[in-house]
Design an enzyme around this catalytic site. Sequence first.
Site, mmCIF file in Angstrom:
data_model
loop_
_atom_site.group_PDB
_atom_site.id
_atom_site.type_symbol
_atom_site.label_atom_id
_atom_site.label_comp_id
_atom_site.label_asym_id
_atom_site.label_seq_id
_atom_site.Cartn_x
_atom_site.Cartn_y
_atom_site.Cartn_z
ATOM 1 C CE1 TYR A 1 -3.366 2.851 0.490
ATOM 2 C CE2 TYR A 1 -2.368 3.398 2.480
ATOM 3 C CZ TYR A 1 -3.487 3.456 1.483
ATOM 4 O OH TYR A 1 -4.176 4.783 1.799
ATOM 5 C CG ASP B 1 5.712 4.106 0.859
ATOM 6 O OD1 ASP B 1 5.924 4.455 1.780
ATOM 7 O OD2 ASP B 1 4.392 3.856 0.557
ATOM 8 C CE LYS C 1 0.722 4.649 8.537
ATOM 9 N NZ LYS C 1 0.975 4.218 7.179
HETATM 10 C C1 LIG Z 1 0.263 4.739 5.724
HETATM 11 C C2 LIG Z 1 0.958 4.496 4.579
HETATM 12 C C3 LIG Z 1 0.809 5.320 3.432
HETATM 13 C C4 LIG Z 1 0.019 6.639 3.317
HETATM 14 O O1 LIG Z 1 0.176 7.583 4.384
HETATM 15 P P1 LIG Z 1 -0.927 8.440 4.708
HETATM 16 O O2 LIG Z 1 -0.322 9.408 5.813
HETATM 17 O O3 LIG Z 1 -2.055 7.619 5.457
HETATM 18 O O4 LIG Z 1 -1.509 9.069 3.790
HETATM 19 C C5 LIG Z 1 1.877 5.194 2.396
HETATM 20 N N1 LIG Z 1 2.673 4.251 2.309
HETATM 21 C C6 LIG Z 1 2.741 3.321 3.417
HETATM 22 C C7 LIG Z 1 3.720 2.244 3.122
HETATM 23 C C8 LIG Z 1 1.981 3.381 4.493
HETATM 24 O O5 LIG Z 1 2.043 2.620 5.492
#
Ligand SMILES: *Cc1c(COP(=O)(O)O)cnc(C)c1O
Length: 435
Positions: free
Chosen positions: A150, A245, A273
């Site tokens: 994701y 990511d 995060k």
């Molecule tokens: C949470 C997450 C996102 C999205 O971040 P948001 O602050 O919710 O927009 C993107 N990539 C990864 C790997 C994530 O865990």
Amino acid sequence: MSTQHTIKRSTSEALFETAKTYFPGGVNSPVRAFKSVEGSPLFIKKGDGCYIWDEDDNQFIDYCCSWGPLILGHNHPAVYEKIVGALQNGASFGAPTRLENELADLILSRNPFIDKIRFTSSGTEAVMSALRLARGYTGKTKIIKFEGCYHGHSDALLVKAGSGLVTFGETSSAGVPVNVAVDTLVLPLNDLDALKQCVAEYKDQIACAIIEPIPANNGLLLQEKTFLLALREICTEEGILLFFDEVISGFRVAFSGAAELYGIAPDIVTYGKIIGGGLPVGAYGAKAQIMAQISPDGPVYQAGTLSGNPVAMAAGIAQLTECAKSGFYEEQAERTRYFVDIINTHAKANAYNFELVTIGSIFWLSFDGKKSIHKADEINPDMTGFKNIHRELLNRGVYLGPSGYEVGFVSAAHTKEILAHTASKFCEALDVIFN
Ligand SMILES: *Cc1c(COP(=O)(O)O)cnc(C)c1O
């Protein structure tokens, strides 16, 4: 076995009824809606340390931790003080502040993979912007994404594997144009042959390969290091940027994330995060030569009214200062391992078809009985087990995020005593659901 009282939920239920008149599904982010577990969402009114309290005054030990950001737990004194201090000087200026430099220095002085960074206001925004950077820098259009990872909710990344042999994806959300999805090549995780085939087929057309080096948004799909190393090598050979990511793994498994843990250097990296100490911050970074493409130095446009917001920067500085202390990550992992071992030993002794999969201070509930899962299609889609344990744990004062595909987090506020207590509740809950 002691009888458990079902928690009181009437205030949360009433608030949810009202919320449904304001927000689609009653929530501002879909996973909060408790769709895949029993009941309606608990409305939280307070958090402190490892605890949260809901509007019905139930107390829980929290293993959701805001889905990852709160690695120090709720309301950490250092983070609180720093936020209040910054706020006294005003909430936002839209002009540079010293605090941006401080957070950048804290990160860049410890991170060998990136020379420059840009702050955004969410992980989605960071990934979306960095994807544009990858395309702008390479002059290529197609991207590789892995099924089960994701990367936030931008168009190009709401794409899932297509049917049959074609590698280009299908949109995974209504409203994503098909002509965006065709540039996203979706591959299975941990599958070197599929990767090689795709790279050969789309030679010189691929800007970047984006991956969660520790995929943790769809179960915990730990990758074999050999796969990640081969991915690095192929990207280098083919002039494809390797895009880690690390929105979830950054500052979680090590200060500089999975890149540091595995010793694999990405070309572009995104954070989110934990970086914001509980406030909305994302970031992307790369070597200076790549970052030179970003506006106003270069032609790739990206901006943000609240980017580098001083209050959010302050929260990030306070939190990452704690994370940067020597031994922080070893200690987090050690406490988590202690917790996981108690539960896994109990599950094994009773031959329950269950285990906690773990890395660092992340854990995931696997009902497959498989030792390790590397790919999205290996996940058991039957979430009945999760639904049951979620209910049993709530009734025992333990809060997990309301989705069996999501991972749980241990924070610095979860002491060994708290973890031992939780583990005993976990074992009790397993006994209920498996007997
Ligand atoms: C949470 C997450 C996102 C999205 O971040 P948001 O602050 O919710 O927009 C993107 N990539 C990864 C790997 C994530 O865990």
